[in-house]
Scaffold this motif. Structure first.
Motif, PDB file in Angstrom:
ATOM      1  N   ASP A 196       0.820  -1.220   0.000  1.00 12.81           N
ATOM      2  CA  ASP A 196       0.000   0.000   0.000  1.00 12.81           C
ATOM      3  C   ASP A 196       0.852   1.268   0.000  1.00 12.81           C
ATOM      4  N   HIS A 197       2.075   1.189  -0.499  1.00 11.86           N
ATOM      5  CA  HIS A 197       2.995   2.327  -0.455  1.00 11.86           C
ATOM      6  C   HIS A 197       2.500   3.476  -1.342  1.00 11.86           C
ATOM      7  N   PRO A 198       2.937   4.710  -1.056  1.00 14.39           N
ATOM      8  CA  PRO A 198       2.565   5.832  -1.926  1.00 14.39           C
ATOM      9  C   PRO A 198       3.232   5.713  -3.290  1.00 14.39           C
ATOM     10  N   THR A 199       2.689   6.443  -4.263  1.00 15.77           N
ATOM     11  CA  THR A 199       3.235   6.367  -5.616  1.00 15.77           C
ATOM     12  C   THR A 199       4.326   7.405  -5.861  1.00 15.77           C
ATOM     13  N   THR A 200       4.386   8.437  -5.039  1.00 18.80           N
ATOM     14  CA  THR A 200       5.452   9.430  -5.158  1.00 18.80           C
ATOM     15  C   THR A 200       5.966   9.766  -3.773  1.00 18.80           C
ATOM     16  N   GLY A 201       7.164  10.340  -3.712  1.00 16.83           N
ATOM     17  CA  GLY A 201       7.732  10.708  -2.428  1.00 16.83           C
ATOM     18  C   GLY A 201       8.779  11.777  -2.582  1.00 16.83           C
ATOM     19  N   GLY A 202       9.065  12.487  -1.496  1.00 15.99           N
ATOM     20  CA  GLY A 202      10.026  13.580  -1.559  1.00 15.99           C
ATOM     21  C   GLY A 202      11.335  13.265  -0.863  1.00 15.99           C
ATOM     22  N   TYR A 203      11.525  12.023  -0.408  1.00 23.66           N
ATOM     23  CA  TYR A 203      12.764  11.645   0.258  1.00 23.66           C
ATOM     24  C   TYR A 203      13.527  10.654  -0.620  1.00 23.66           C
ATOM     25  N   PRO A 204      14.845  10.646  -0.522  1.00 23.13           N
ATOM     26  CA  PRO A 204      15.625   9.783  -1.437  1.00 23.13           C
ATOM     27  C   PRO A 204      15.468   8.296  -1.135  1.00 23.13           C
ATOM     28  N   VAL A 205      15.496   7.504  -2.209  1.00 26.27           N
ATOM     29  CA  VAL A 205      15.454   6.040  -2.122  1.00 26.27           C
ATOM     30  C   VAL A 205      16.874   5.533  -2.304  1.00 26.27           C
ATOM     31  N   ILE A 206      17.399   4.881  -1.269  1.00 24.47           N
ATOM     32  CA  ILE A 206      18.792   4.417  -1.312  1.00 24.47           C
ATOM     33  C   ILE A 206      18.922   3.088  -2.038  1.00 24.47           C
ATOM     34  N   GLY A 207      17.835   2.336  -2.143  1.00 22.35           N
ATOM     35  CA  GLY A 207      17.885   1.049  -2.833  1.00 22.35           C
ATOM     36  C   GLY A 207      16.501   0.431  -2.911  1.00 22.35           C
ATOM     37  N   VAL A 208      16.459  -0.750  -3.518  1.00 22.88           N
ATOM     38  CA  VAL A 208      15.190  -1.449  -3.717  1.00 22.88           C
ATOM     39  C   VAL A 208      15.364  -2.917  -3.326  1.00 22.88           C
ATOM     40  N   VAL A 209      14.440  -3.419  -2.517  1.00 17.96           N
ATOM     41  CA  VAL A 209      14.395  -4.838  -2.168  1.00 17.96           C
ATOM     42  C   VAL A 209      13.584  -5.559  -3.238  1.00 17.96           C
ATOM     43  N   PRO A 210      14.137  -6.598  -3.896  1.00 18.05           N
ATOM     44  CA  PRO A 210      13.382  -7.310  -4.927  1.00 18.05           C
ATOM     45  C   PRO A 210      12.078  -7.885  -4.388  1.00 18.05           C
ATOM     46  N   GLU A 211      11.105  -7.946  -5.271  1.00 17.09           N
ATOM     47  CA  GLU A 211       9.752  -8.320  -4.856  1.00 17.09           C
ATOM     48  C   GLU A 211       9.697  -9.699  -4.205  1.00 17.09           C
ATOM     49  N   ASP A 212      10.517 -10.647  -4.680  1.00 15.36           N
ATOM     50  CA  ASP A 212      10.402 -11.997  -4.132  1.00 15.36           C
ATOM     51  C   ASP A 212      10.886 -12.096  -2.690  1.00 15.36           C
ATOM     52  N   ALA A 213      11.485 -11.025  -2.150  1.00 15.82           N
ATOM     53  CA  ALA A 213      11.907 -11.033  -0.752  1.00 15.82           C
ATOM     54  C   ALA A 213      10.876 -10.383   0.157  1.00 15.82           C
ATOM     55  N   LEU A 214       9.826  -9.810  -0.419  1.00 20.00           N
ATOM     56  CA  LEU A 214       8.900  -9.021   0.387  1.00 20.00           C
ATOM     57  C   LEU A 214       7.876  -9.863   1.146  1.00 20.00           C
ATOM     58  N   SER A 215       7.645 -11.116   0.705  1.00 20.70           N
ATOM     59  CA  SER A 215       6.724 -11.971   1.477  1.00 20.70           C
ATOM     60  C   SER A 215       7.286 -12.210   2.875  1.00 20.70           C
ATOM     61  N   ALA A 216       8.594 -12.444   2.965  1.00 18.12           N
ATOM     62  CA  ALA A 216       9.220 -12.626   4.282  1.00 18.12           C
ATOM     63  C   ALA A 216       9.127 -11.344   5.099  1.00 18.12           C
ATOM     64  N   ALA A 217       9.320 -10.184   4.444  1.00 17.71           N
ATOM     65  CA  ALA A 217       9.210  -8.907   5.157  1.00 17.71           C
ATOM     66  C   ALA A 217       7.811  -8.717   5.729  1.00 17.71           C
ATOM     67  N   ALA A 218       6.802  -9.186   4.994  1.00 19.65           N
ATOM     68  CA  ALA A 218       5.417  -9.023   5.450  1.00 19.65           C
ATOM     69  C   ALA A 218       5.116  -9.859   6.683  1.00 19.65           C
ATOM     70  N   GLN A 219       5.941 -10.880   6.951  1.00 15.96           N
ATOM     71  CA  GLN A 219       5.692 -11.767   8.090  1.00 15.96           C
ATOM     72  C   GLN A 219       6.612 -11.481   9.273  1.00 15.96           C
ATOM     73  N   ALA A 220       7.395 -10.403   9.219  1.00 16.05           N
ATOM     74  CA  ALA A 220       8.351 -10.097  10.284  1.00 16.05           C
ATOM     75  C   ALA A 220       7.678  -9.256  11.372  1.00 16.05           C
ATOM     76  N   PRO A 221       7.514  -9.793  12.580  1.00 11.95           N
ATOM     77  CA  PRO A 221       6.879  -9.012  13.649  1.00 11.95           C
ATOM     78  C   PRO A 221       7.819  -7.954  14.222  1.00 11.95           C
ATOM     79  N   PRO A 222       7.295  -6.983  14.975  1.00 16.61           N
ATOM     80  CA  PRO A 222       8.156  -5.973  15.606  1.00 16.61           C
ATOM     81  C   PRO A 222       9.259  -6.621  16.430  1.00 16.61           C
ATOM     82  N   GLY A 223      10.448  -6.052  16.337  1.00 23.92           N
ATOM     83  CA  GLY A 223      11.602  -6.572  17.064  1.00 23.92           C
ATOM     84  C   GLY A 223      12.463  -7.529  16.266  1.00 23.92           C
ATOM     85  N   THR A 224      11.972  -8.005  15.112  1.00 23.51           N
ATOM     86  CA  THR A 224      12.764  -8.933  14.293  1.00 23.51           C
ATOM     87  C   THR A 224      14.043  -8.253  13.803  1.00 23.51           C
TER      88      THR A 224
END
Length: 289
Positions: A249-277
């Motif tokens: 649900d990320h925004p489509t534009t932004g005013g802060y710099p993007v230092i890099g991009v995490v490939p999409e196939d790694a984002l399922s694991a990110a979605a399951q990481a609870p606080p403190g991971t």
């Protein structure tokens, strides 16, 4: 209506594979955060991957079905009960008319997925039934008493398998990172810091982004950046210097710099990481945008 929400839990939404191709209209893709779990849940009940499922967050949910239907639960492991009796997680469940299906608190991970044969047939917006919390498109988060229709015709029979391979939610999250397009806006030490230091998932994380706590990334360029488009997995660094990994649900534009991009196939694991991971970024070759 063929499904009634008895207990919505902390946050339960309708999700599918989202709305790709509308970023030029200011509409993010949205859709299931853990797409692997969403696809598996649909496969187990005989649906195509595009069928809508329910995405629960941490505390599960409870629903009552009004007609016989096959269901399946995947994603974050949790207790499953049908009319008060223990039932299988990660396998097709045959529910009778009037059955109460309950998903308990996630034992690991954050998000569980509940699929029904035929899919959740909520009204589609721009070709998708996904709930987008940032733009407000799609069905509202579920509330007790809500009624939802189910589709009538699944794509095929439920999956028959003795073993269904599954990637467990991470205890340590390792995210590959393709640098760019604005890594040159940061001090040379920032990339080293990002790659060498442990960050942790912040409780402020949500469907928009995985917010992190940890060392500050210092900028070399302090002038303002004109707003520019961002892709799924973009790692934006706001003024506090701590990275945010943008999710569905990320925004489509932004005013802060993007230092890099995490490939999409790694984002399922990110979605399951609870606080403190603990989180570690691993730079990989190739442009990230």
């Amino acid at each position: 209506m063929t499904l009634t929400v008895v207990r919505p839990g902390l946050l339960t939404t309708v999700q599918d594979l989202g709305r790709p191709g509308h970023a030029h209209l200011g509409v993010p893709r949205s859709g299931a955060l853990d797409r692997r779990a969403h696809r598996l849940a649909n496969l187990l009940v005989g649906n195509s991957a595009r069928a809508a499922t329910l995405e629960t967050t941490v505390l599960g949910c409870a629903v009552r079905v009004r007609r016989p239907v096959v269901a399946a639960v995947t994603g974050a492991p949790c207790s499953v009960r049908v009319d008060g009796r223990p039932a299988a997680w990660g396998a097709p469940l045959r529910l009778g008319a009037g059955a109460l299906l309950e998903l308990g608190t996630a034992a690991r991970g954050v998000r569980s997925y509940l699929a029904f044969a035929g899919g959740v047939a909520a009204e589609a917006v721009l070709g998708s039934r996904a709930t987008d919390l940032l733009s407000g498109l799609g069905p509202a988060p579920l509330a007790a008493g809500d009624a939802l229709p189910l589709g009538a015709d699944p794509a095929g029979p439920p999956l028959a398998a003795d073993v269904v391979p599954w990637v467990a939610p991470p205890e340590h999250l390792v995210l590959p990172l393709r640098l760019g397009p604005r890594d040159d806006w940061f001090a040379p030490a920032a990339v080293t810091t990002l790659a060498a230091c442990d960050y942790r998932v912040s409780p402020a994380s949500n469907r928009i982004g995985l917010r992190l706590t940890g060392p500050v990334l210092e900028r070399a360029v302090e002038r303002e950046l004109p707003s520019e488009g961002m892709v799924l997995g973009a790692v934006q660094v706001p003024p506090d210097g701590r990275p945010v990994v943008f999710l569905a649900d990320h925004p489509t534009t932004g005013g802060y710099p993007v230092i890099g991009v995490v490939p999409e196939d790694a984002l399922s694991a990110a979605a399951q990481a609870p606080p403190g991971t603990p989180v570690r970024f691993v730079p990989v070759p190739g442009a990230g945008w």
